[in-house]
Design a protein around this motif. Structure first.
Motif, PDB file in Angstrom:
ATOM      1  N   GLU A  81       0.864  -1.156   0.015  1.00 13.38           N
ATOM      2  CA  GLU A  81       0.070  -0.267   0.223  1.00 13.38           C
ATOM      3  C   GLU A  81       0.903   1.239  -0.101  1.00 13.38           C
ATOM      4  OE1 GLU A  81      -3.131   2.305   2.848  1.00 13.38           O
ATOM      5  OE2 GLU A  81      -2.544   0.306   3.230  1.00 13.38           O
ATOM      6  N   ALA A  82       1.912   1.301   0.689  1.00  8.98           N
ATOM      7  CA  ALA A  82       2.881   2.347   1.052  1.00  8.98           C
ATOM      8  C   ALA A  82       3.385   2.587  -0.631  1.00  8.98           C
ATOM      9  CB  ALA A  82       3.765   2.203   1.799  1.00  8.98           C
ATOM     10  N   GLN A  83       3.765   1.744  -1.194  1.00  2.00           N
ATOM     11  CA  GLN A  83       4.569   1.974  -2.478  1.00  2.00           C
ATOM     12  C   GLN A  83       3.647   2.453  -3.431  1.00  2.00           C
ATOM     13  OE1 GLN A  83       5.210  -1.997  -4.474  1.00  2.00           O
ATOM     14  NE2 GLN A  83       7.119  -1.045  -5.406  1.00  2.00           N
ATOM     15  N   LEU A  84       2.375   2.298  -3.487  1.00  2.51           N
ATOM     16  CA  LEU A  84       1.415   2.930  -4.516  1.00  2.51           C
ATOM     17  C   LEU A  84       0.501   4.036  -3.846  1.00  2.51           C
ATOM     18  CD1 LEU A  84       0.382  -0.152  -6.466  1.00  2.51           C
ATOM     19  CD2 LEU A  84       2.412   1.590  -7.075  1.00  2.51           C
ATOM     20  N   ARG A  85       0.867   4.281  -2.677  1.00  2.00           N
ATOM     21  CA  ARG A  85       0.111   5.405  -2.053  1.00  2.00           C
ATOM     22  C   ARG A  85      -0.174   6.662  -2.860  1.00  2.00           C
ATOM     23  NH1 ARG A  85      -1.943   6.399   2.654  1.00  2.00           N
ATOM     24  NH2 ARG A  85      -0.872   4.641   3.645  1.00  2.00           N
ATOM     25  N   GLY A  86      -1.302   7.117  -3.125  1.00  2.00           N
ATOM     26  CA  GLY A  86      -1.539   8.305  -3.902  1.00  2.00           C
ATOM     27  C   GLY A  86      -2.159   7.763  -5.411  1.00  2.00           C
ATOM     28  N   LEU A  87      -1.912   6.490  -5.727  1.00  2.00           N
ATOM     29  CA  LEU A  87      -2.235   6.112  -7.072  1.00  2.00           C
ATOM     30  C   LEU A  87      -3.697   5.862  -7.195  1.00  2.00           C
ATOM     31  CD1 LEU A  87      -1.691   5.173 -10.039  1.00  2.00           C
ATOM     32  CD2 LEU A  87      -1.353   2.843  -8.851  1.00  2.00           C
ATOM     33  N   VAL A  88      -4.373   6.459  -8.388  1.00  2.00           N
ATOM     34  CA  VAL A  88      -5.928   6.333  -8.744  1.00  2.00           C
ATOM     35  C   VAL A  88      -5.534   5.626 -10.124  1.00  2.00           C
ATOM     36  CG1 VAL A  88      -7.893   7.407  -9.150  1.00  2.00           C
ATOM     37  CG2 VAL A  88      -6.432   8.351  -7.290  1.00  2.00           C
ATOM     38  N   LEU A  89      -5.754   4.264 -10.036  1.00  2.00           N
ATOM     39  CA  LEU A  89      -5.759   3.353 -11.217  1.00  2.00           C
ATOM     40  C   LEU A  89      -7.038   3.265 -11.784  1.00  2.00           C
ATOM     41  CD1 LEU A  89      -3.495   2.038 -12.647  1.00  2.00           C
ATOM     42  CD2 LEU A  89      -4.185  -0.053 -11.692  1.00  2.00           C
ATOM     43  N   VAL A  90      -7.283   3.362 -13.140  1.00  2.00           N
ATOM     44  CA  VAL A  90      -8.467   3.405 -13.810  1.00  2.00           C
ATOM     45  C   VAL A  90      -8.292   2.259 -15.144  1.00  2.00           C
ATOM     46  CG1 VAL A  90     -10.113   4.739 -15.172  1.00  2.00           C
ATOM     47  CG2 VAL A  90      -8.782   5.900 -13.683  1.00  2.00           C
ATOM     48  N   ASP A  91      -9.287   1.148 -14.983  1.00  2.00           N
ATOM     49  CA  ASP A  91      -9.235   0.298 -16.087  1.00  2.00           C
ATOM     50  C   ASP A  91     -10.190   0.849 -16.961  1.00  2.00           C
ATOM     51  OD1 ASP A  91      -8.935  -2.101 -17.566  1.00  2.00           O
ATOM     52  OD2 ASP A  91     -10.019  -3.248 -16.375  1.00  2.00           O
ATOM     53  N   LEU A  92      -9.855   0.912 -18.233  1.00  2.00           N
ATOM     54  CA  LEU A  92     -10.738   1.542 -19.372  1.00  2.00           C
ATOM     55  C   LEU A  92     -11.324   0.388 -20.281  1.00  2.00           C
ATOM     56  CD1 LEU A  92      -8.488   4.467 -20.672  1.00  2.00           C
ATOM     57  CD2 LEU A  92     -10.504   4.389 -18.861  1.00  2.00           C
ATOM     58  N   PRO A  93     -12.312   0.752 -20.941  1.00  2.00           N
ATOM     59  CA  PRO A  93     -12.878  -0.183 -22.052  1.00  2.00           C
ATOM     60  C   PRO A  93     -11.900  -0.346 -22.955  1.00  2.00           C
ATOM     61  CG  PRO A  93     -14.672   1.474 -21.417  1.00  2.00           C
ATOM     62  CD  PRO A  93     -13.230   1.775 -20.781  1.00  2.00           C
ATOM     63  N   ASP A  94     -11.980  -1.326 -24.166  1.00  2.00           N
ATOM     64  CA  ASP A  94     -11.197  -1.491 -24.945  1.00  2.00           C
ATOM     65  C   ASP A  94     -11.048  -0.480 -26.275  1.00  2.00           C
ATOM     66  OD1 ASP A  94     -10.515  -3.918 -23.766  1.00  2.00           O
ATOM     67  OD2 ASP A  94     -12.069  -4.968 -25.255  1.00  2.00           O
ATOM     68  N   HIS A  95     -10.059   0.146 -26.489  1.00  2.00           N
ATOM     69  CA  HIS A  95     -10.089   1.426 -27.673  1.00  2.00           C
ATOM     70  C   HIS A  95     -10.244   0.943 -28.767  1.00  2.00           C
ATOM     71  CE1 HIS A  95      -6.590   0.229 -29.531  1.00  2.00           C
ATOM     72  NE2 HIS A  95      -5.892  -0.096 -28.569  1.00  2.00           N
ATOM     73  N   ASP A  96     -10.246  -0.590 -29.014  1.00  2.00           N
ATOM     74  CA  ASP A  96     -10.774  -1.061 -30.567  1.00  2.00           C
ATOM     75  C   ASP A  96     -12.053  -1.695 -30.156  1.00  2.00           C
ATOM     76  OD1 ASP A  96      -9.914  -3.055 -28.994  1.00  2.00           O
ATOM     77  OD2 ASP A  96      -8.710  -3.809 -30.763  1.00  2.00           O
ATOM     78  N   SER A  97     -12.805  -1.355 -29.205  1.00  2.00           N
ATOM     79  CA  SER A  97     -14.128  -2.160 -28.945  1.00  2.00           C
ATOM     80  C   SER A  97     -15.014  -1.955 -30.117  1.00  2.00           C
ATOM     81  CB  SER A  97     -14.903  -1.693 -27.685  1.00  2.00           C
ATOM     82  OG  SER A  97     -16.080  -2.329 -27.666  1.00  2.00           O
ATOM     83  N   ALA A  98     -16.156  -2.866 -30.448  1.00  2.00           N
ATOM     84  CA  ALA A  98     -17.049  -2.839 -31.417  1.00  2.00           C
ATOM     85  C   ALA A  98     -18.095  -1.816 -31.021  1.00  2.00           C
ATOM     86  CB  ALA A  98     -17.436  -4.212 -31.830  1.00  2.00           C
ATOM     87  N   ALA A  99     -18.221  -1.581 -29.720  1.00  2.04           N
ATOM     88  CA  ALA A  99     -19.173  -0.596 -29.203  1.00  2.04           C
ATOM     89  C   ALA A  99     -18.798   0.778 -29.201  1.00  2.04           C
ATOM     90  CB  ALA A  99     -19.580  -1.147 -27.905  1.00  2.04           C
ATOM     91  N   VAL A 100     -19.352   1.714 -30.053  1.00  6.81           N
ATOM     92  CA  VAL A 100     -19.008   3.150 -30.429  1.00  6.81           C
ATOM     93  C   VAL A 100     -18.962   3.486 -28.811  1.00  6.81           C
ATOM     94  CG1 VAL A 100     -19.449   5.196 -31.256  1.00  6.81           C
ATOM     95  CG2 VAL A 100     -20.002   3.099 -32.364  1.00  6.81           C
ATOM     96  N   GLN A 101     -19.872   3.529 -27.821  1.00  2.00           N
ATOM     97  CA  GLN A 101     -19.815   4.280 -26.525  1.00  2.00           C
ATOM     98  C   GLN A 101     -18.522   3.795 -25.806  1.00  2.00           C
ATOM     99  OE1 GLN A 101     -22.164   2.258 -27.693  1.00  2.00           O
ATOM    100  NE2 GLN A 101     -22.806   0.584 -26.174  1.00  2.00           N
ATOM    101  N   HIS A 102     -18.276   2.677 -26.076  1.00  2.00           N
ATOM    102  CA  HIS A 102     -16.808   2.163 -25.244  1.00  2.00           C
ATOM    103  C   HIS A 102     -15.818   3.116 -25.626  1.00  2.00           C
ATOM    104  CE1 HIS A 102     -18.568  -2.056 -24.401  1.00  2.00           C
ATOM    105  NE2 HIS A 102     -19.216  -0.936 -23.983  1.00  2.00           N
ATOM    106  N   ARG A 103     -15.415   3.289 -27.092  1.00  2.00           N
ATOM    107  CA  ARG A 103     -14.462   4.166 -27.680  1.00  2.00           C
ATOM    108  C   ARG A 103     -14.369   5.622 -27.133  1.00  2.00           C
ATOM    109  NH1 ARG A 103     -15.896   1.143 -32.015  1.00  2.00           N
ATOM    110  NH2 ARG A 103     -16.569   3.225 -33.226  1.00  2.00           N
ATOM    111  N   GLU A 104     -15.875   5.879 -26.948  1.00  2.00           N
ATOM    112  CA  GLU A 104     -15.870   7.386 -26.531  1.00  2.00           C
ATOM    113  C   GLU A 104     -15.614   7.437 -25.243  1.00  2.00           C
ATOM    114  OE1 GLU A 104     -20.115   7.983 -27.380  1.00  2.00           O
ATOM    115  OE2 GLU A 104     -19.894   8.513 -29.610  1.00  2.00           O
ATOM    116  N   GLN A 105     -16.187   6.675 -24.378  1.00  2.00           N
ATOM    117  CA  GLN A 105     -15.476   6.512 -22.771  1.00  2.00           C
ATOM    118  C   GLN A 105     -13.976   6.554 -22.811  1.00  2.00           C
ATOM    119  OE1 GLN A 105     -17.686   4.709 -19.751  1.00  2.00           O
ATOM    120  NE2 GLN A 105     -19.060   3.732 -21.408  1.00  2.00           N
ATOM    121  N   VAL A 106     -13.179   5.808 -23.535  1.00  2.00           N
ATOM    122  CA  VAL A 106     -12.025   5.767 -23.767  1.00  2.00           C
ATOM    123  C   VAL A 106     -11.588   7.225 -24.040  1.00  2.00           C
ATOM    124  CG1 VAL A 106      -9.668   4.878 -24.853  1.00  2.00           C
ATOM    125  CG2 VAL A 106     -11.512   3.419 -24.116  1.00  2.00           C
ATOM    126  N   ASP A 107     -11.897   7.662 -25.115  1.00  2.00           N
ATOM    127  CA  ASP A 107     -11.316   9.210 -25.413  1.00  2.00           C
ATOM    128  C   ASP A 107     -11.680  10.182 -24.455  1.00  2.00           C
ATOM    129  OD1 ASP A 107     -10.454   7.833 -27.565  1.00  2.00           O
ATOM    130  OD2 ASP A 107     -12.219   8.530 -28.857  1.00  2.00           O
TER     131      ASP A 107
END
Length: 661
Positions: free
Chosen positions: A252-278
């Protein structure tokens, strides 16, 4: 880890049995913030508070898979928490389990047993948010960009300034938020293993992984410390998609202050997924691009993301995942080829201590290389400089896109030669030279009238009695002359506008031409009026001091002629004694002396007449130049000065003290 009482151990044992019966992770006696002891907890709370509870399935995929045992797990967890309320009600704050309101994750049965065995407890420690502080150079560049946009609003369209405005808005918004946290997004293509890497960094299964594509339908956030709620709100991530890992104090101390975000696939077939990535990529402080051995050279990744973001290399991590699938030295070969592609994209690589993107190879499945990424990421977060570097890179990108409208690499401005030529063209249009010559002729004519012989003056008076007394010629009386003068004025204005706009970017060149055209409206009429006022003064030209002497000499010559003539006449009629010598001599002296005095006066009058004509021409030229300066030159110079100001501001934006050439 804090010591656990026997009572706590018994509770944990009961919870473990319930978790085993439900087929999922058990719960400790942790409670959400704001929920009093003994009060039942809503299992559908959007921000799950207790480790080991499976959040709503639609938090990951937007829907709950068939056959899911989530309701049963939630019911068992709620029953466990209600039963433990009586025991936890008497605890002090220092004895309650650590809970920041963001703990919720998906775990396997094995990891659940490990987490339940020992529960980390700590007193709640609310942290005051420390706003982000930009250093002096970055603040100066942002101020210069703001001033640049303000000076350019009337000259450039809103679309041209849109990106610069967004950079300023995002910089101001990020500055108001926490400076102790670094928001890092994990982005990648379908099947690259980014969600698996996300879980590996968190140490617990948070983001859904699987063969179904796309697996991640919305951004999921995992925060390693308190105080990041506003940052996550800025990303637009709802509470049901916010997680908090339970790890050892060292991790926990090693990564204190980190906010990690897992995004949808940037090449997803769903347009809304790519829009969220951008959308999210435009808001985070840094990004980890996860590529796999099959798609690391994908054109969409390089052309749509990596190449346009080449200026953000210092806040980028390029991770080659799934190296466990590559035999022997194939991993190094693929990594070298990836570095080559990144170099072609213009991305500086942070090798040998130089600033740039970090390139690593790992396997999220086996854990090989994940520790190195965790260490590098921990150092990156500990520096607390990613947000400022991201904003600085955004300013660089905005400045580079604005370069065509602010700098062309050519010398600009209006030279003195061009100004003088413009004034000369206007003087020609009003006939300044002709006016000066007319003034000179008028002065000479008046000198001849004053110093000429009476007989010649009488003849000239008879010839010139129909002309104006001043002898001044009307300069622009005929329609064809007026049309010619108007064309000369228009040509002079066009020539000046072309010279003034040479070397300027298109918007500013257009502004200069428009200023010149506006000033030229009504200029010919104004020049006509000035020519009438600044031409020859009314009446006769001024007389020099020697004119009275010349007039007296000419009168003497006339008297001699008259006396000689009368003397001869008296001799002819016999009134006087005959003596032809004296009267003839007097007449000859008068006849010869008169023209001689006139010729001498004409020679003496050339200099004053010339000066008089030059002065008249100078006055008219000055009047024409003043009119042209007020109507055309000053507006054009104002536009050039405005461009000079914005060019200097642009130089400050790009980080140089001199003007942008």
């Amino acid at each position: 880890m804090s010591a656990v009482t026997d009572q706590d151990q018994n509770q944990q044992h009961d919870h473990t049995e319930r978790a085993d019966h439900a087929g999922d992770a058990g719960r400790g006696d942790e409670r959400p913030e704001g929920v009093a002891p003994g009060e039942p907890v809503d299992p559908a709370d959007p921000v799950d508070r207790v480790a080991g509870v499976v959040p709503e399935e639609d938090a990951v995929n937007g829907e709950e898979p068939e056959g899911s045992d989530v309701p049963e797990k939630r019911a068992n967890a709620r029953h466990a928490r209600v039963e433990s309320n009586d025991d936890t009600a008497g605890r002090t704050d220092s004895e309650s389990a650590w809970d920041d309101g963001l703990i919720a994750r998906r775990v396997t049965e094995e990891s659940a047993a490990q987490h339940v065995a020992v529960v980390e407890t700590r007193p709640p420690s609310p942290q005051a948010m420390t706003q982000l502080v930009y250093d002096g150079p970055l603040r100066s560049r942002l101020d210069a960009l703001r001033e640049l946009v303000g000076l350019s609003r009337t000259r450039l369209d809103s679309r041209t300034l849109a990106q610069a405005g967004r950079v300023l808005d995002e910089a101001a918004a990020r500055r108001r938020l926490s400076g102790q946290h670094t928001v890092v997004a994990i982005a990648g293509a379908t099947g690259s293993g980014k969600s698996q890497l996300f879980n590996a960094l968190a140490g617990v299964t948070i983001s859904e992984t699987g063969v179904r594509r796309p697996t991640t339908a919305a951004p999921i956030v995992c925060s390693w410390s308190d105080g990041a709620a506003n940052l996550i709100d800025r990303l637009g991530v709802p509470g049901r998609l916010r997680r908090r890992p339970v790890q050892s104090p060292q991790a926990e101390a090693q990564l204190r202050g980190l906010v990690l975000v897992d995004l949808p696939d940037h090449d997803s077939a769903a347009v809304q997924h790519r829009e969220q990535v951008d959308r999210v990529l435009a808001l985070v402080d840094a990004v980890i691009w996860v590529v796999d051995p099959e798609k690391y050279a994908d054109a969409m990744l390089h052309e749509r993301y990596l190449r346009p973001m080449a200026g953000h290399a210092e806040v980028m991590f390029i991770v080659l995942n799934q190296i466990d699938r590559l035999p022997g030295e194939a991993a190094e070969q693929v990594l070298d080829d990836l570095r080559r592609l990144l170099d072609e994209d213009g991305i500086a690589l942070g090798e040998y201590g130089e600033p740039g993107a970090t390139v690593l190879a790992l396997s999220a499945l086996t854990g090989d290389g994940v520790g190195e990424l965790r260490e590098v990421l921990g150092q990156f977060v500990a520096e607390r400089g990613a947000a400022a570097r991201r904003i600085s890179a955004d300013v660089d990108g905005a400045a580079w896109r604005l370069r065509p409208v602010y700098a062309t690499g050519r010398r600009t401005g209006l030279s003195e030669e061009a100004r003088d030529e413009f004034a000369a063209r206007l003087a020609d249009a009003v006939g300044a030279t002709a006016a000066g010559e007319a003034a000179e002729r008028a002065w000479l004519r008046n000198a001849n009238r004053a110093c000429g012989t009476p007989w010649l003056r009488l003849w000239r008076w008879y010839e010139d009695r129909g002309e104006p007394a001043t002898g001044r010629l009307p300069l622009r009386s005929q329609a064809d002359e007026e049309a010619t003068a108007r064309q000369r004025v228009e040509q002079a204005v066009r020539t000046l506008a072309d010279r003034a706009s040479t070397g300027l970017p298109a918007p500013w060149a257009q502004a200069v031409r428009e200023a010149a055209v506006r000033g030229s409206q009504g200029l010919p009429e104004a020049l006509d009026e000035l020519a009438a006022r600044a031409g020859l003064p009314p009446g006769r030209p001024p007389r020099p001091g020697w004119w009275p002497a010349a007039v007296l000499a000419q009168a003497s010559m006339t008297i001699l002629q008259v006396v000689g003539g009368l003397w001869l006449l008296g001799q002819i009629i016999g009134f006087m004694a005959p003596n032809l010598g004296v009267p003839v001599l007097l007449m000859v002296a008068g006849i010869i002396g008169g023209p001689l005095v006139e010729w001498s006066c004409r020679m003496a009058a050339r200099g004053p007449a010339r000066r008089y004509g030059v002065e008249a021409e100078r006055r008219l030229r000055a009047a024409a130049a003043g009119c042209g300066r007020a109507r055309v030159l000053d507006p054009v110079a104002s536009e050039l000065l405005r461009y000079r100001e914005v060019r200097e501001q642009y130089g400050r934006v790009v980080g140089v003290g001199a003007e942008a050439r």
